[in-house]
Design a protein around this motif. Sequence first.
Motif, PDB file in Angstrom:
ATOM      1  N   HIS A  76       0.819  -1.217   0.000  1.00 60.41           N
ATOM      2  CA  HIS A  76       0.000   0.000   0.000  1.00 60.41           C
ATOM      3  C   HIS A  76       0.852   1.266   0.000  1.00 60.41           C
ATOM      4  O   HIS A  76       0.565   2.224  -0.718  1.00 60.41           O
ATOM      5  CB  HIS A  76      -0.916  -0.024   1.234  1.00 60.41           C
ATOM      6  N   ASN A  77       1.931   1.246   0.791  1.00 60.03           N
ATOM      7  CA  ASN A  77       2.713   2.467   0.958  1.00 60.03           C
ATOM      8  C   ASN A  77       3.698   2.731  -0.172  1.00 60.03           C
ATOM      9  O   ASN A  77       4.517   3.647  -0.083  1.00 60.03           O
ATOM     10  CB  ASN A  77       3.464   2.444   2.299  1.00 60.03           C
ATOM     11  N   VAL A  78       3.631   1.951  -1.250  1.00 62.84           N
ATOM     12  CA  VAL A  78       4.481   2.263  -2.400  1.00 62.84           C
ATOM     13  C   VAL A  78       4.177   3.667  -2.909  1.00 62.84           C
ATOM     14  O   VAL A  78       5.033   4.334  -3.506  1.00 62.84           O
ATOM     15  CB  VAL A  78       4.298   1.216  -3.522  1.00 62.84           C
ATOM     16  N   MET A  79       2.959   4.134  -2.646  1.00 60.17           N
ATOM     17  CA  MET A  79       2.580   5.471  -3.103  1.00 60.17           C
ATOM     18  C   MET A  79       3.400   6.568  -2.428  1.00 60.17           C
ATOM     19  O   MET A  79       3.558   7.656  -2.986  1.00 60.17           O
ATOM     20  CB  MET A  79       1.086   5.696  -2.891  1.00 60.17           C
ATOM     21  N   THR A  80       3.938   6.291  -1.228  1.00 65.20           N
ATOM     22  CA  THR A  80       4.789   7.303  -0.588  1.00 65.20           C
ATOM     23  C   THR A  80       6.070   7.497  -1.382  1.00 65.20           C
ATOM     24  O   THR A  80       6.585   8.620  -1.497  1.00 65.20           O
ATOM     25  CB  THR A  80       5.128   6.903   0.860  1.00 65.20           C
ATOM     26  N   SER A  81       6.613   6.400  -1.932  1.00 68.10           N
ATOM     27  CA  SER A  81       7.814   6.513  -2.765  1.00 68.10           C
ATOM     28  C   SER A  81       7.505   7.262  -4.052  1.00 68.10           C
ATOM     29  O   SER A  81       8.272   8.132  -4.478  1.00 68.10           O
ATOM     30  CB  SER A  81       8.361   5.120  -3.090  1.00 68.10           C
ATOM     31  N   LEU A  82       6.380   6.914  -4.669  1.00 68.57           N
ATOM     32  CA  LEU A  82       5.997   7.581  -5.912  1.00 68.57           C
ATOM     33  C   LEU A  82       5.800   9.077  -5.681  1.00 68.57           C
ATOM     34  O   LEU A  82       6.222   9.917  -6.489  1.00 68.57           O
ATOM     35  CB  LEU A  82       4.713   6.960  -6.457  1.00 68.57           C
ATOM     36  N   HIS A  83       5.156   9.408  -4.578  1.00 68.13           N
ATOM     37  CA  HIS A  83       4.918  10.816  -4.244  1.00 68.13           C
ATOM     38  C   HIS A  83       6.232  11.566  -4.085  1.00 68.13           C
ATOM     39  O   HIS A  83       6.409  12.675  -4.600  1.00 68.13           O
ATOM     40  CB  HIS A  83       4.083  10.886  -2.962  1.00 68.13           C
ATOM     41  N   SER A  84       7.181  10.933  -3.383  1.00 72.85           N
ATOM     42  CA  SER A  84       8.474  11.569  -3.154  1.00 72.85           C
ATOM     43  C   SER A  84       9.238  11.768  -4.456  1.00 72.85           C
ATOM     44  O   SER A  84       9.780  12.846  -4.721  1.00 72.85           O
ATOM     45  CB  SER A  84       9.298  10.724  -2.177  1.00 72.85           C
ATOM     46  N   TRP A  85       9.292  10.719  -5.293  1.00 72.32           N
ATOM     47  CA  TRP A  85      10.012  10.837  -6.569  1.00 72.32           C
ATOM     48  C   TRP A  85       9.434  11.949  -7.432  1.00 72.32           C
ATOM     49  O   TRP A  85      10.162  12.803  -7.944  1.00 72.32           O
ATOM     50  CB  TRP A  85       9.920   9.535  -7.355  1.00 72.32           C
ATOM     51  N   MET A  86       8.120  11.924  -7.619  1.00 74.65           N
ATOM     52  CA  MET A  86       7.504  12.904  -8.528  1.00 74.65           C
ATOM     53  C   MET A  86       7.666  14.315  -8.011  1.00 74.65           C
ATOM     54  O   MET A  86       7.935  15.250  -8.778  1.00 74.65           O
ATOM     55  CB  MET A  86       6.028  12.562  -8.729  1.00 74.65           C
ATOM     56  N   ARG A  87       7.490  14.480  -6.724  1.00 75.71           N
ATOM     57  CA  ARG A  87       7.573  15.822  -6.140  1.00 75.71           C
ATOM     58  C   ARG A  87       8.959  16.421  -6.317  1.00 75.71           C
ATOM     59  O   ARG A  87       9.116  17.571  -6.737  1.00 75.71           O
ATOM     60  CB  ARG A  87       7.230  15.705  -4.655  1.00 75.71           C
ATOM     61  N   ILE A  88       9.969  15.629  -6.005  1.00 75.95           N
ATOM     62  CA  ILE A  88      11.343  16.131  -6.045  1.00 75.95           C
ATOM     63  C   ILE A  88      11.873  16.210  -7.465  1.00 75.95           C
ATOM     64  O   ILE A  88      12.552  17.167  -7.845  1.00 75.95           O
ATOM     65  CB  ILE A  88      12.253  15.238  -5.171  1.00 75.95           C
ATOM     66  N   GLN A  89      11.562  15.195  -8.294  1.00 76.93           N
ATOM     67  CA  GLN A  89      12.148  15.123  -9.624  1.00 76.93           C
ATOM     68  C   GLN A  89      11.381  15.934 -10.666  1.00 76.93           C
ATOM     69  O   GLN A  89      11.977  16.378 -11.650  1.00 76.93           O
ATOM     70  CB  GLN A  89      12.240  13.660 -10.048  1.00 76.93           C
ATOM     71  N   THR A  90      10.069  16.116 -10.452  1.00 81.02           N
ATOM     72  CA  THR A  90       9.281  16.813 -11.487  1.00 81.02           C
ATOM     73  C   THR A  90       8.521  18.028 -10.970  1.00 81.02           C
ATOM     74  O   THR A  90       7.911  18.741 -11.770  1.00 81.02           O
ATOM     75  CB  THR A  90       8.268  15.846 -12.145  1.00 81.02           C
ATOM     76  N   GLY A  91       8.542  18.263  -9.662  1.00 79.05           N
ATOM     77  CA  GLY A  91       7.828  19.422  -9.114  1.00 79.05           C
ATOM     78  C   GLY A  91       8.176  20.734  -9.798  1.00 79.05           C
ATOM     79  O   GLY A  91       7.288  21.547 -10.099  1.00 79.05           O
ATOM     80  N   PRO A  92       9.476  20.976 -10.116  1.00 76.77           N
ATOM     81  CA  PRO A  92       9.815  22.257 -10.762  1.00 76.77           C
ATOM     82  C   PRO A  92       9.180  22.442 -12.142  1.00 76.77           C
ATOM     83  O   PRO A  92       9.013  23.583 -12.590  1.00 76.77           O
ATOM     84  CB  PRO A  92      11.347  22.188 -10.869  1.00 76.77           C
TER      85      PRO A  92
END
Length: 866
Positions: free
Chosen positions: A401-417
């Motif tokens: 279930h918590n795989v979404m925490t990793s996805l959230h972190s990757w997308m936020r840091i790598q694509t947030g800008p």
Amino acid sequence: MRQKAFISNAKYVLILLFLLSNISAFSQKRKQKNTKSETTKDTTVTKTKGYAELIKKGTFKKGLFNTIQVKTDIYFEIPDSLMGREFLVVNKLSQVPMQVNEAGLNKGMNYENKVITFYKDTIAKKVWVKSYLPKVSSPENDAITESVKNNFSESIIEFFDIEAKNNDSTSVVIKVNKIFDGKQKSFNDILSNIGFGGSVKSDLSYIENVKTFPNNIIVKSQLTTLISEGGPALFVTLGATSNIVLLDKVPMKPRFSDKRIGYFTEKHWYFNDNQHAMVEKELITRWRLEPKKEDEDKYLKGELVEPKKPIVYYIDPSTPKQWRQYIIDGVHDWQAAFEKAGFKNAIIAKEPTEADTDFDVDDVRYSVITYAASPKANAMGPSVVDPRSGEILEADIIWWHNVMTSLHSWMRIQTGPIDPKARGNKFSDEHMGEAIRFVSSHEVGHTFGLKHNMGSSFAFEVDSLRSKDFTEKMGGTAPSIMDYARYNYVAQPEDSITAITPKIGEYDKYAIDWGYRWYPSETEEKEKLNMLIAKHQNDPIYFYGEQQDGGAIIDPRSQSEDLGNDAVKASEYGLKNLKRVVENILTWTYDKDESYYQTGKLYIGTIGQWQLYNRHVLNNIGGVYLNTTVHGDDKASYIPVPAAMQRKATDYLLKNVITIPEWLFFNSILDKTNPLKDSPIGPYEYTPYTLSRELQYGILYDLFRDERLLRMIENELYQRNNSKEKLFTVGNLFGKVHQHVFNGTIQNKSLSILERMTQKNYVDVLIVSTNKLFEKTDSKKSIQFTKTLNMPSLCNHIHEDKMIRNINQSSLKRVTEVTSEKKGELNKILRLLQLKKNTGNQETRNHYADLINRINKALNNSLLTN
């Protein structure tokens, strides 16, 4: 005459007596025979009568083995026709308590498989169970085959008394409780296999359910153990499911591996009379995908045909409804790859319906994407394989279930800008769903037999990842979704890039074509597969780079989480975006009246991404491109990373790590929170000075790791006559770092805290790593540095912990040039410090005195004397 008559009469009497005697004996023998027959008949009657009584008393179910349950006793009725056949025992977890959940074990995980065979012994009135490793083959009629049988024989793992026979004595009944309730470990050794050890408490364990089907049997058990290590005794009950699966009489025709393409494999040994040596081959793991008999001609003409048996995945009913279609779409995205191999509608993903009356997540007839309620942030895609041939029988994707925490972190840091949708504390279901789709595709790829291809991302020019046209055409960040090429952190806001998510690429289609295209003969198969690889071997799009041990990267092309063919350029773009993230952390994580937990988490994730870039760059120094080569391809097997790239990588580290980036570690975020990392006792805070010091130390230690320096020395020796390119030597590396680290000292300046910190780290790395060269003969133990910060990872499972190739570059390190270089650098630093010890402010002079004392102590050590 009378005498003659008497004699004659006497003769007749004797004859009569003889006949009567023989008749009596015959009668007696017949009586004994009848008695024996009656006894045998009585035994048979007893056995068949026992069978009838069992049927009468118990619950009878027909299937592979008919099963009879009498109260808590479970019986298998095994037909004679299945004696000597091969079965695969597959054991899985079906329930776990919290204590095991926290240890990373969850429902659906396969922990033990073995091949077994049943044998009936009419003399001992037993059924023996034997097991063996089906890894050896030889032609049936070769002389050596008898030796193969004797040298790779089966082992007895269990026995059962024959309790009864069926009415026509064509099957026997055995009681099987002991192998499923924990009394015996022969079929299910759950505790050893999950690392618990100890034994099952049989009085607290029981068989929960038994199901039998035409080709398999399922037995579910509740098994309890007692754990007392490090605290009070704790009872732990595990739900276990054992499948007994009938294997085909004739295994699937295997396909042999080629190291230039990435498939999981099963090792196999081949013997025959004509050999001069045994042959070891590896069979790739793959599904049995074949055209229907009537479609073979169409298939061979190039028409798309449906396979005889498609690959079907079921979605676990416990999967939240909003994610199910995204997971299904991630599976179906592979259709294009299988069409490349000639099959349409080859893969199906669906939710179970009422028509699937026998559906059971733990049943090996069903490949299931199992959803695990757990704090673990991961996903993985293992398979159940027939070890005789490499045939994948069933797949088990575990989705935490918590795989979404990793996805959230990757997308936020790598694509947030570059993507406003990836900035908040919570994403929309649509945005998270697209990320789930990507992970679904990646994990499903593993269940097709595909390994990670960590070298795929190196195929793309870094600047191409900033091109809207290129990224939309290629549809992802690498030619393979089996790479750990995450989101496009290279693209800048002004590039207007929208295709930023990994997708199934050209390598994936090529790999599926190679592994799954059907050929009518072995000769044609071998020829066509070699032609396919030869056709693509010089195109970087189709390059396969095997996964390496993350702590000992040799080939910098094959790294986790990197993008593009120039780690320095990609990381420089990445740093520009990281600066944008840091500038916006407080804004992106703002949530009125909430704590700064999300802020601290995003902050430490950003630092982790910085460290990831550092390591991508670092591994180019002393790196070697490792190519899998064959005779006739005219390719070099070992190519040192160009000296220009190694110099550029060193300069990057000096600028962005050896000089600690204050924008990252000392900024306004610290007015509100320190970087936070979750731990079992709650959020753990890292102070910036301590964290920056530890991470810098880690890079310095790895930079001067013995194996890295030894590779540079090997390269210098091997290419000493190559005048085409100036080499980057160990001396060059020490010279660059020394000049940078001690620049302020050379100029008689007072040093800042961070400059003093860097010098201490550098000196300590040299002292510790030099001591370590002699640790086998030194009773004193050196300091062990461990990493304290990691970015989230994914599917860190299946057989890929270390690189397959083993290259010995580190024997007898204490008598190599590495020792001399490190001790020489310490002496050089000592001379400089003695010369400059009275320069700078008081803090700087104290610092120099400390370093002089440390170096003198190290160099005066009896093991380090010159």
